[in-house]
Design a protein around this motif. Structure first.
Motif, PDB file in Angstrom:
ATOM      1  N   ARG A   1       0.821  -1.121   0.050  1.00  0.00           N
ATOM      2  CA  ARG A   1       0.012   0.084   0.047  1.00  0.00           C
ATOM      3  C   ARG A   1       0.897   1.252   0.080  1.00  0.00           C
ATOM      4  O   ARG A   1       1.868   1.324   0.734  1.00  0.00           O
TER       5      ARG A   1
ATOM      6  N   GLU B   1      -3.466   5.645  -0.587  1.00  0.00           N
ATOM      7  CA  GLU B   1      -3.984   4.446  -1.548  1.00  0.00           C
ATOM      8  C   GLU B   1      -5.214   3.719  -0.710  1.00  0.00           C
ATOM      9  O   GLU B   1      -5.358   3.439   0.260  1.00  0.00           O
TER      10      GLU B   1
ATOM     11  N   PHE C   1      -8.069   0.837  -0.640  1.00  0.00           N
ATOM     12  CA  PHE C   1      -8.055  -0.480  -0.517  1.00  0.00           C
ATOM     13  C   PHE C   1      -8.469  -1.018  -2.237  1.00  0.00           C
ATOM     14  O   PHE C   1      -7.780  -2.032  -2.615  1.00  0.00           O
TER      15      PHE C   1
ATOM     16  N   LEU D   1      -5.366  -0.863  -4.206  1.00  0.00           N
ATOM     17  CA  LEU D   1      -4.096  -1.805  -3.797  1.00  0.00           C
ATOM     18  C   LEU D   1      -4.647  -2.989  -4.254  1.00  0.00           C
ATOM     19  O   LEU D   1      -3.925  -3.951  -4.719  1.00  0.00           O
TER      20      LEU D   1
END
Length: 125
Positions: A93, A97, A99, A102
């Motif tokens: 990550r 950022e 989720f 990612l």
């Protein structure tokens, strides 16, 4: 991470054996990850491990330990016996950022692992 060739396992041996493969992979992963890590099923035969406060080298080492632990586990039911493998996409990550971003990067690395021959860990760019 994604179990390699899982559809073929279900097609060849049936869903009950496929379920045994899933359980064995999860058990191997759970015995390998740390208490601070979280293992979750993303769907089908795809799983994710969240590794908070882990640098790239530590994440790589843990991913490889999980991959090797799953490959070492013998999965048996009746006369059927096999070893499963997993392909792993690893993404770190970045600051700020979300989720979803990612996950997309990890998924792209996962597909790169599959395209490179499976049963390996690929780090996202």
């Amino acid at each position: 991470m994604d179990l390699d060739g899982f559809k073929q396992v279900n097609d060849r041996y049936g869903h009950p054996f496929g379920d045994a493969v899933l359980r064995a992979a999860v058990q191997s992963a759970q015995l390998t990850i740390r208490s601070t890590d979280t293992l979750g099923r993303m769907g089908g035969e795809e799983f994710a491990v969240l590794m908070p406060d882990t640098d790239k080298e530590g994440a790589w080492r843990l991913a490889e330990r999980v991959r090797l632990a799953i490959a070492a586990a013998e999965i048996s039911s009746g006369e059927i016996s096999m070893h499963a493998t997993v392909s792993i996409g690893l993404a770190m990550r970045t600051a700020g950022e979300q989720f979803d971003a990612l996950y997309v990067r990890a998924d792209m690395a996962l597909y790169a692992a599959k395209e490179a021959g499976r049963n390996r860990t690929v780090v996202a760019i």
